[in-house]
Design an enzyme around this catalytic site. Structure first.
Site, short mmCIF file in Angstrom:
data_model
loop_
_atom_site.label_atom_id
_atom_site.label_comp_id
_atom_site.label_asym_id
_atom_site.label_seq_id
_atom_site.Cartn_x
_atom_site.Cartn_y
_atom_site.Cartn_z
N CYS A 56 14.20 0.92 6.84
CA CYS A 56 14.93 1.95 8.06
C CYS A 56 16.47 2.29 7.51
CB CYS A 56 14.95 1.28 9.23
SG CYS A 56 13.31 0.53 9.87
N HIS B 61 20.46 3.71 13.10
CA HIS B 61 19.23 3.82 12.96
C HIS B 61 18.58 3.81 14.44
CE1 HIS B 61 14.89 3.06 12.34
NE2 HIS B 61 15.03 1.81 12.57
N ASN C 116 10.85 5.53 16.61
CA ASN C 116 11.52 5.12 15.46
C ASN C 116 10.74 5.54 14.33
OD1 ASN C 116 12.18 3.45 13.29
ND2 ASN C 116 12.14 1.38 14.47
O1 UT7 Z 1 13.11 -0.43 12.59
C1 UT7 Z 1 12.70 -1.73 12.03
C2 UT7 Z 1 13.55 -2.65 12.50
N1 UT7 Z 1 12.95 -3.41 13.70
C3 UT7 Z 1 13.40 -3.49 14.73
O2 UT7 Z 1 14.66 -2.90 15.16
C4 UT7 Z 1 12.80 -3.77 16.05
C5 UT7 Z 1 13.79 -4.94 16.86
N2 UT7 Z 1 13.01 -5.50 17.88
C6 UT7 Z 1 12.73 -4.81 19.10
O3 UT7 Z 1 13.23 -3.81 19.28
C7 UT7 Z 1 12.25 -5.69 20.16
O4 UT7 Z 1 11.85 -7.12 19.84
C8 UT7 Z 1 10.53 -5.10 20.41
C9 UT7 Z 1 10.67 -3.70 21.14
C10 UT7 Z 1 9.64 -4.98 19.20
C11 UT7 Z 1 9.76 -6.07 21.56
O5 UT7 Z 1 10.80 -6.23 22.73
P1 UT7 Z 1 11.02 -7.61 23.16
O6 UT7 Z 1 11.75 -7.49 24.50
O7 UT7 Z 1 11.66 -8.32 22.14
O8 UT7 Z 1 9.57 -8.09 23.71
P2 UT7 Z 1 8.67 -9.59 23.32
O9 UT7 Z 1 8.12 -9.40 21.66
O10 UT7 Z 1 9.61 -10.80 23.39
O11 UT7 Z 1 7.38 -9.45 24.28
C12 UT7 Z 1 7.71 -9.74 25.52
C13 UT7 Z 1 6.29 -9.71 26.45
C14 UT7 Z 1 5.09 -10.41 25.65
O12 UT7 Z 1 4.46 -11.03 26.48
P3 UT7 Z 1 4.34 -12.47 27.02
O13 UT7 Z 1 4.23 -13.33 25.84
O14 UT7 Z 1 5.89 -12.49 27.60
O15 UT7 Z 1 3.53 -12.58 28.30
C15 UT7 Z 1 4.59 -9.47 24.72
O16 UT7 Z 1 3.16 -9.98 24.26
O17 UT7 Z 1 6.05 -8.39 26.04
C16 UT7 Z 1 4.64 -8.22 25.71
N3 UT7 Z 1 4.32 -6.84 25.05
C17 UT7 Z 1 3.81 -5.97 25.46
N4 UT7 Z 1 3.58 -5.53 26.79
C18 UT7 Z 1 3.18 -4.27 27.13
C19 UT7 Z 1 4.51 -6.82 23.72
N5 UT7 Z 1 4.43 -5.43 23.27
C20 UT7 Z 1 3.88 -4.72 24.74
C21 UT7 Z 1 3.60 -3.67 25.03
N6 UT7 Z 1 3.23 -3.23 26.26
N7 UT7 Z 1 3.66 -2.40 24.05
#
Ligand code: UT7
Length: 311
Positions: free
Chosen positions: A112, A237, A267
Site C-alpha cells: 500500500c 493511503h 482500499n
Molecule cells: O491497507 C493495508 C493495511 N491494512 C490496514 O490498514 C487495516 C488496518 N485495520 C483496520 O482497518 C481494522 O482493524 C479492520 C477494519 C480490518 C477491522 O476493524 P476492527 O474494528 O479492528 O474489528 P475487529 O477485527 O476487532 O473485529 C471486531 C468484531 C469481531 O467480532 P467479535 O469477535 O467481537 O464477535 C469480528 O469478527 O467484528 C467482527 N467482524 C465483522 N462483523 C461484521 C469482522 N469483520 C466483520 C464484518 N462484518 N465485515
C-alpha cells in the site's frame, strides 16, 4: 541541480459498483458495521480489466493532460502488489499500449505504500539525469486475491489505478522522501503461496497506523521543509476512515483538505493515493503549486511519504 515535479494526473476505476448491501448478501456483514468500522460506502470491482488495462487507462489520461506525447516518456514505473501476470511486467505492457517505444520500465512492490516509493524512485532517476519525463502508476486488482468468503477482508479491498506524469523541473516539486519499514511486523499483512489471498491482523496494523505513523508523517513534512500548517492537503493511503482521521488530526493542521476517497472507492492499496490525488486535482480543490503531503503505509510493514506541489 535538476528537480522533478508532477505535471498531470489521471485515474481509472471499473464501472461495476459493489455496495455494502451487496456484500451482506455474500457474507455475514452489514452496512452499519462496514461504515462505522472502516468508513466505506461502496467500492469498484473489475470484470475483465487486468492490472495492466487499468494502469494503461490511468496513464493515458495523465499523459493526455501533460502536454507531452508518448515519444517524450523515457521511464514507466508501476507500483502493484496484485498483478497475476508476472512477465512481461506491467510497466512494459503499459508502454506497449501507450506507444512508448523504449522506456526504462519496471514494477515495484511495497504494497500500500507503493505509489510513494515509485514516485520517489522516479524523482531520484530524474535528479540523477537518468530520466526527463516519467509515468508513475499505482494499479491494483485486489479482487483477484481477495477471499470472497472472508468477511474480515472482502469488505475492505477494491480495484483501480492512478497515474502521474513526472518531469524534470528547475524548482523542487517533489521533496526528498521519508521511507522505511518494520520487517519484524511483516506477518501482519500477507499475500502468500500459490493461490494467494490477502490476510491481515487488522488490529495490529490499525494500532501501528494510529500510534506509530503520525510522527512519521510530521517527519516527512520536516524533510520537505514544510510545516503541516502550510500544507494545502493531506493524501494518505486510503485504508480506513478510522485511520485517516486520527492521522490527519495528529498533523495539527485542522484547516487542510484531507482525502477521504476510501468512502467511495474502498482500499485499493498502491492505487489509493494517486486515485485520491487525481480526483482532488480534477475537481480543482487544490491550487496549482500548493504543497500536498502524500503518505503511504501497509504490507511489509512499509511506509513512505513526501510533499509534492499540486500540478
Ligand atoms: O491497507 C493495508 C493495511 N491494512 C490496514 O490498514 C487495516 C488496518 N485495520 C483496520 O482497518 C481494522 O482493524 C479492520 C477494519 C480490518 C477491522 O476493524 P476492527 O474494528 O479492528 O474489528 P475487529 O477485527 O476487532 O473485529 C471486531 C468484531 C469481531 O467480532 P467479535 O469477535 O467481537 O464477535 C469480528 O469478527 O467484528 C467482527 N467482524 C465483522 N462483523 C461484521 C469482522 N469483520 C466483520 C464484518 N462484518 N465485515
Amino acid at each position: 541541480m535538476t528537480f522533478s515535479r508532477i505535471v498531470s494526473m489521471g485515474h481509472y476505476q471499473p464501472s461495476r459498483v459493489l455496495t455494502n448491501d451487496d456484500l451482506a448478501q455474500m457474507v455475514d456483514t452489514n452496512d452499519e458495521w462496514i461504515q462505522s468500522r472502516v468508513g466505506i460506502k461502496e467500492r469498484r470491482i473489475a470484470d475483465s480489466e487486468t492490472v495492466a488495462d487499468m494502469a494503461s487507462a490511468a496513464a493515458e489520461k495523465a499523459l493526455a493532460g501533460s502536454g507531452l506525447s508518448a515519444a517524450d516518456i523515457d521511464l514507466v514505473v508501476v507500483a502493484t502488489t496484485s498483478s497475476i501476470d508476472r512477465c512481461p511486467n506491467v510497466a512494459t505492457r503499459v508502454a506497449k499500449k501507450l506507444g512508448i517505444t523504449a522506456p526504462g520500465a519496471f514494477d515495484l512492490n511495497t504494497a500500500c505504500s507503493g505509489f510513494s516509493y515509485a514516485l520517489a524512485t522516479a524523482d531520484h532517476a530524474i535528479r540523477a539525469g537518468a530520466s526527463k519525463n516519467a509515468i508513475v502508476i499505482g494499479a491494483e486488482k485486489l479482487s483477484d486475491i481477495t477471499d470472497w468468503t472472508d468477511r474480515t477482508t472482502c469488505v475492505i479491498f477494491a480495484d483501480g489505478a492512478g497515474a502521474a506524469v513526472v518531469s524534470a523541473s528547475d524548482t523542487e516539486g517533489i521533496s526528498p522522501v521519508l521511507w522505511g519499514s518494520e520487517p519484524d511486523k511483516g506477518d501482519a499483512v500477507v499475500i502468500e503461496g500459490w493461490r494467494p489471498y490477502i490476510q491481515q491482523a487488522g488490529q495490529t496494523v490499525f494500532r501501528w497506523a494510529t500510534f506509530s505513523l503520525p510522527k512519521l508523517a510530521v517527519e516527512a513534512c520536516e524533510r520537505a521543509g514544510v510545516k503541516p500548517q502550510e500544507l494545502a492537503a493531506f493524501v494518505p493511503h486510503q485504508a480506513n476512515l478510522r485511520i485517516i482521521e486520527p492521522l490527519a488530526r495528529k498533523l495539527g493542521a485542522p484547516d487542510i483538505i484531507v482525502a477521504r476517497d476510501v468512502v467511495e472507492s474502498g482500499n485499493t492499496s498502491a492505487a489509493s493515493i494517486p486515485m485520491a490525488l487525481s480526483k482532488l486535482v480534477e475537481r480543482r480543490e487544490i491550487p496549482s503549486g500548493a504543497p500536498v503531503l502524500l503518505f503511504g503505509f501497509g504490507g511489509g510493514l512499509t511506509y513512505a511519504g513526501q510533499v509534492v506541489r499540486c500540478p
